[in-house]
Design a protein around this motif. Sequence first.
Motif, PDB file in Angstrom:
ATOM      1  N   ASP A   1       0.832  -1.205   0.000  1.00  0.00           N
ATOM      2  CA  ASP A   1       0.000   0.000   0.000  1.00  0.00           C
ATOM      3  C   ASP A   1       0.869   1.260   0.000  1.00  0.00           C
ATOM      4  OD1 ASP A   1       1.002   0.153   2.620  1.00  0.00           O
ATOM      5  OD2 ASP A   1      -0.797  -0.752   3.486  1.00  0.00           O
ATOM      6  N   MET A   2       0.179   2.398   0.139  1.00  0.00           N
ATOM      7  CA  MET A   2       0.854   3.688   0.109  1.00  0.00           C
ATOM      8  C   MET A   2       1.890   3.819   1.228  1.00  0.00           C
ATOM      9  SD  MET A   2       0.872   6.769  -1.287  1.00  0.00           S
ATOM     10  CE  MET A   2       2.626   6.549  -1.092  1.00  0.00           C
ATOM     11  N   ASP A   3       1.576   3.334   2.417  1.00  0.00           N
ATOM     12  CA  ASP A   3       2.517   3.433   3.532  1.00  0.00           C
ATOM     13  C   ASP A   3       3.819   2.696   3.221  1.00  0.00           C
ATOM     14  OD1 ASP A   3       0.714   4.909   4.939  1.00  0.00           O
ATOM     15  OD2 ASP A   3       0.157   3.343   6.352  1.00  0.00           O
ATOM     16  N   SER A   4       3.702   1.472   2.731  1.00  0.00           N
ATOM     17  CA  SER A   4       4.914   0.708   2.428  1.00  0.00           C
ATOM     18  C   SER A   4       5.653   1.301   1.235  1.00  0.00           C
ATOM     19  CB  SER A   4       4.568  -0.762   2.170  1.00  0.00           C
ATOM     20  OG  SER A   4       3.737  -0.910   1.032  1.00  0.00           O
ATOM     21  N   ALA A   5       4.917   1.847   0.269  1.00  0.00           N
ATOM     22  CA  ALA A   5       5.562   2.469  -0.895  1.00  0.00           C
ATOM     23  C   ALA A   5       6.412   3.659  -0.468  1.00  0.00           C
ATOM     24  CB  ALA A   5       4.513   2.895  -1.920  1.00  0.00           C
ATOM     25  N   SER A   6       5.896   4.474   0.449  1.00  0.00           N
ATOM     26  CA  SER A   6       6.678   5.613   0.951  1.00  0.00           C
ATOM     27  C   SER A   6       7.922   5.143   1.687  1.00  0.00           C
ATOM     28  CB  SER A   6       5.814   6.470   1.882  1.00  0.00           C
ATOM     29  OG  SER A   6       4.758   7.068   1.182  1.00  0.00           O
ATOM     30  N   HIS A   7       7.764   4.084   2.454  1.00  0.00           N
ATOM     31  CA  HIS A   7       8.891   3.542   3.209  1.00  0.00           C
ATOM     32  C   HIS A   7       9.980   2.993   2.287  1.00  0.00           C
ATOM     33  CE1 HIS A   7      11.098   1.441   6.333  1.00  0.00           C
ATOM     34  NE2 HIS A   7      10.966   0.313   5.676  1.00  0.00           N
ATOM     35  N   LEU A   8       9.579   2.430   1.143  1.00  0.00           N
ATOM     36  CA  LEU A   8      10.517   1.714   0.273  1.00  0.00           C
ATOM     37  C   LEU A   8      10.975   2.513  -0.940  1.00  0.00           C
ATOM     38  CD1 LEU A   8       8.718  -1.754   0.365  1.00  0.00           C
ATOM     39  CD2 LEU A   8      10.945  -1.215   1.379  1.00  0.00           C
ATOM     40  N   LEU A   9      10.438   3.709  -1.145  1.00  0.00           N
ATOM     41  CA  LEU A   9      10.755   4.473  -2.360  1.00  0.00           C
ATOM     42  C   LEU A   9      12.252   4.667  -2.557  1.00  0.00           C
ATOM     43  CD1 LEU A   9      10.024   6.229  -4.811  1.00  0.00           C
ATOM     44  CD2 LEU A   9       9.749   8.159  -3.214  1.00  0.00           C
ATOM     45  N   PHE A  10      12.930   5.243  -1.566  1.00  0.00           N
ATOM     46  CA  PHE A  10      14.359   5.511  -1.720  1.00  0.00           C
ATOM     47  C   PHE A  10      15.163   4.219  -1.781  1.00  0.00           C
ATOM     48  CE2 PHE A  10      13.560   9.809   0.431  1.00  0.00           C
ATOM     49  CZ  PHE A  10      13.437  10.458  -0.782  1.00  0.00           C
TER      50      PHE A  10
END
Length: 338
Positions: free
Chosen positions: A285-294
């Motif tokens: 989801d969006m939360d994990s995507a933000s966490h994993l983007l970099f």
Amino acid sequence: METKIFQPNQIDEAAAAIQAGELVAFPTETVYGLGADATNEAAVKQVYLAKGRPSDNPLIVHVTGEDTVKQYAQPLSAKAEALIKTFWPGPLTLIFELQPGKLSKAVTGGLTTAAFRNPDNQVTLDLIKAAGVPLVGPSANTSGKPSPTLAKHVYHDLNGKIAGILDDGPTKVGVESTVLDMSTEIPTILRPGGVTEEQLEAVIGTVRSNHHKVGKGEIPKAPGMKYKHYAPNAQVTIVDDEADWPAALAWAAQQDGTIGVMALDRTLASEDLPANTEPFSLGADMDSASHLLFAGLRHYDLESPVTGILAQGFAAEGLGAAYMNRLNKSAGQQHFTK
């Protein structure tokens, strides 16, 4: 210079390096920061040199609480007090007018304001206390590259340029803090991050959003407003709509090199990935995507080099505002079109 990896039980050694005017990268809940004594102008200038960072790009001062802020800033408003009580320690940076002469222009970029944050990472809070001084802490990477969420990311960029890296494993949030300017009549978001606009307004009422890219002759009040940021070696292209993925992957199949595909698990599972693609999961989801983007952008730089990257876009709402702010800068605003 040999860059040493400090473990959490070596905080006193890392703090001694800070006190000696050296640079030590430290973990926060957002990304790793490049630490120097905020009261030591020569040390602060070394931060700009190590990163290759423009000197008019102000630095965030990391503290262990409100008492330190009061030593440097003008008296805090009731709204500022409420925000500190609600969100510190945490991913919220607050900009305040300074008491005259309290911090070097090397910290402020020549402005009369400075940005302060109380990070939510006990290892770094212990480091600040042991050093006995607030720490400047821009992201611990070469300027313009993706921010580091692991110690090895810092080591890749800054090995030989800094004294050490305090390793506390992967960061929790993965995108930098929200920057809120409290020196304006209406508090203004200069950079979206881990604390959303809705969360801020629930505490202090109306806030404005003003995270545009400032002009060539302007001095930015917060990091990320003027210069290129977060760019991996390969060009990033944003796929805004899940319905566009078949066309985007068909484009990827026609390319000569390997194309990275950064997407949610459901997207990766539902699409036929061409043989010349290298997937990286952004989670559920969006939360994990933000966490994993970099971490994903770094993956393609350090572990699986590619000639291009397709990255999943989201609505710029809530935490999605922070994610899309970083991803748009990483991509240079390049979006996939059919």
